[in-house]
Design an enzyme around this catalytic site. Structure first.
Site, PDB file in Angstrom:
ATOM      1  N   LYS A   1      67.263  66.151  69.114  1.00 34.51           N
ATOM      2  CA  LYS A   1      67.462  66.863  67.842  1.00 34.51           C
ATOM      3  C   LYS A   1      66.210  67.672  67.535  1.00 34.51           C
ATOM      4  O   LYS A   1      65.109  67.403  68.049  1.00 34.51           O
ATOM      5  CB  LYS A   1      67.746  65.889  66.690  1.00 34.51           C
ATOM      6  CG  LYS A   1      66.648  64.863  66.395  1.00 34.51           C
ATOM      7  CD  LYS A   1      65.524  65.368  65.525  1.00 34.51           C
ATOM      8  CE  LYS A   1      64.420  64.322  65.315  1.00 34.51           C
ATOM      9  NZ  LYS A   1      63.211  64.889  64.665  1.00 34.51           N
TER      10      LYS A   1
ATOM     11  N   ASP B   1      65.512  57.790  62.410  1.00 36.28           N
ATOM     12  CA  ASP B   1      66.285  58.883  62.996  1.00 36.28           C
ATOM     13  C   ASP B   1      67.576  58.412  63.650  1.00 36.28           C
ATOM     14  O   ASP B   1      68.401  59.239  64.058  1.00 36.28           O
ATOM     15  CB  ASP B   1      65.454  59.611  64.066  1.00 36.28           C
ATOM     16  CG  ASP B   1      64.427  60.560  63.470  1.00 36.28           C
ATOM     17  OD1 ASP B   1      64.525  60.881  62.267  1.00 36.28           O
ATOM     18  OD2 ASP B   1      63.507  60.975  64.208  1.00 36.28           O
TER      19      ASP B   1
END
Length: 316
Positions: free
Chosen positions: A25, A161
Site C-alpha cells: 500500500k 495497518d
C-alpha cells in the site's frame, strides 16, 4: 463487504492448498497527531492498495497434523532483495497464524511459503499485507466461516495497518484510515495512477521515525488532516490530489539517503512523495511512458525503481 471466500487475491491451487497475493500500500495523505497517553499516535490517512502491481505471495497447504512449517525468502526478481534477519516467531504472518488458532480454539496445521518482494522498513505495509493474506487464506483453506469484520478486528490486534490490508484482500482499493488504524472508511478512487515506486536500500524503522517526529512536531499544524476536504466524498479524483505526509522530515532525518534520492527526483522535474514512515517514495506521472523514463533514469543512478499503472476499480 465482499464475502471472505470471494477474494480477488486468493486462488485455490488444490482442495487443500491456496495461494494469496499480498499487495503493498501507499499513503496518498498522512496526517499524524501528537501521542496519546498510551504513546500511540492517531493518524488520518488516505491509503491506496497497489494490487497485483507490487505484492508478496503466500502459499498455504493444509497438513494433517501439527507442527506447522514456515519458509520465507525474497523473490529472485525482487527489485530490492534483503536479508531476512528477523526470527520467524516475530514475522507478522506467523503471528497471524497463531492468533487465528487461538481465536478458533484449535490447531490449523499448514506448510506456509512466503515469497517477498516488498522490502521491510519501507512504509509499504509488507508485513501487514502478509498477515492479512495469512488470515484470509486460513479462513478459506479451513472453511472457518469468519466474517469480514471478524478478520479486520483480529488483524488490528497485531498492527495498525493490518485492518486496511484485510480490506484490500476483500476487494477495496482505497480507504480513509484514522484513529490508530482502527477506523476504516472505504472510498472509491477515480482514475488510474501512473507511478514510479522508489525503494532506497536503507530501512526506516517506524519507532525511530516517530521519535524524530515527536522532536519536530512543534513545527506542524495538527488542526486539519491533509486531504480533509476530500474525505466526505465517496469517490475521490486521485489526479487532483496532492500527496502529503507529516512524517517526511522525520523519515529523512532517520534515513538521510532518502534526501539524496529525493533531490535526484527533483532534478528529473518530479516531486517525490514518501509513503508511511518511509523509506519508500513514489512519483505520480502524467503518463505511463513518462513513468517508464523516470524509472529507467533512477535505475541508472543505482536506485531501485519500478514503474506501474495502478488501476483503481473497486472490486468489492
Amino acid at each position: 463487504m465482499t464475502p471472505p471466500d470471494a477474494t480477488p487475491f486468493l486462488r485455490r491451487l488444490a482442495d487443500r492448498a491456496v495461494s494469496v497475493v499480498c499487495p503493498a500500500k501507499i499513503n496518498l495523505t498522512l496526517s499524524v497527531g501528537p501521542p496519546r497517553p498510551d504513546g500511540m499516535h492517531p493518524i488520518d490517512s488516505l491509503m491506496l492498495g497497489l494490487g497485483h502491481c507490487f505484492a508478496d505471495t503466500l502459499s498455504l497447504e493444509a497438513l494433517d497434523e501439527l507442527p506447522s512449517r514456515f519458509s520465507r525468502s525474497f523473490a529472485q526478481d525482487a527489485p530490492l532483495r534483503q536479508t531476512i534477519d528477523w526470527p520467524i516467531a516475530s514475522d507478522l504472518a506467523c503471528r497471524a497464524h497463531g492468533l487465528m488458532q487461538e481465536y478458533v480454539g484449535r490447531g490449523l496445521p499448514i506448510a506456509a511459503n512466503l515469497i517477498k518482494r516488498i522490502p521491510a522498513g519501507s512504509g509499504l505495509g509488507g508485513g501487514s499485507a502478509d498477515a492479512a493474506g495469512m488470515m484470509v487464506g486460513l479462513n478459506v483453506l479451513f472453511d472457518l466461516g469468519l466474517s469480514s469484520d471478524q478478520l479486520v478486528q483480529l488483524g488490528l490486534r497485531l498492527g495498525s495497518d493490518i485492518g486496511f490490508a484485510v480490506h484490500i484482500q476483500l476487494g477495496h482499493r482505497a480507504a480513509r484510515v484514522s484513529g490508530i488504524g482502527d477506523v476504516i472508511d472505504p472510498v472509491q478512487p477515480h482514475n488510474a495512477l501512473n507511478l514510479v515506486l522508489i525503494l532506497p536500500d536503507v530501512p526506516c524503522p517506524t519507532e525511530q521515525v516517530y521519535r524524530a517526529f515527536d522532536r519536530l512536531s512543534g513545527e506542524l499544524d495538527h488542526t486539519r488532516p491533509h486531504g480533509a476536504e476530500l474525505y466526505h466524498q465517496r469517490v475521490i479524483d486521485l489526479l487532483s490530489l496532492e500527496p502529503s505526509n507529516d512524517l517526511v522530515q522525520a523519515a529523512m532525518l532517520t534515513a538521510p539517503k532518502m534526501r539524496e534520492i529525493a533531490e535526484s527526483c527533483r532534478e528529473l522535474g518530479q516531486n517525490p512523495h514518501v509513503t508511511g514512515s518511509g523509506s519508500a517514495m513514489y512519483l505520480v506521472c502524467e503518463t505511463f511512458e513518462i513513468a517508464e523514463q523516470h524509472s529507467q533514469s533512477l535505475s541508472r543512478m543505482g536506485v531501485a525503481a519500478i514503474r506501474m499503472k495502478v488501476e483503481t476499480e473497486d472490486r468489492s
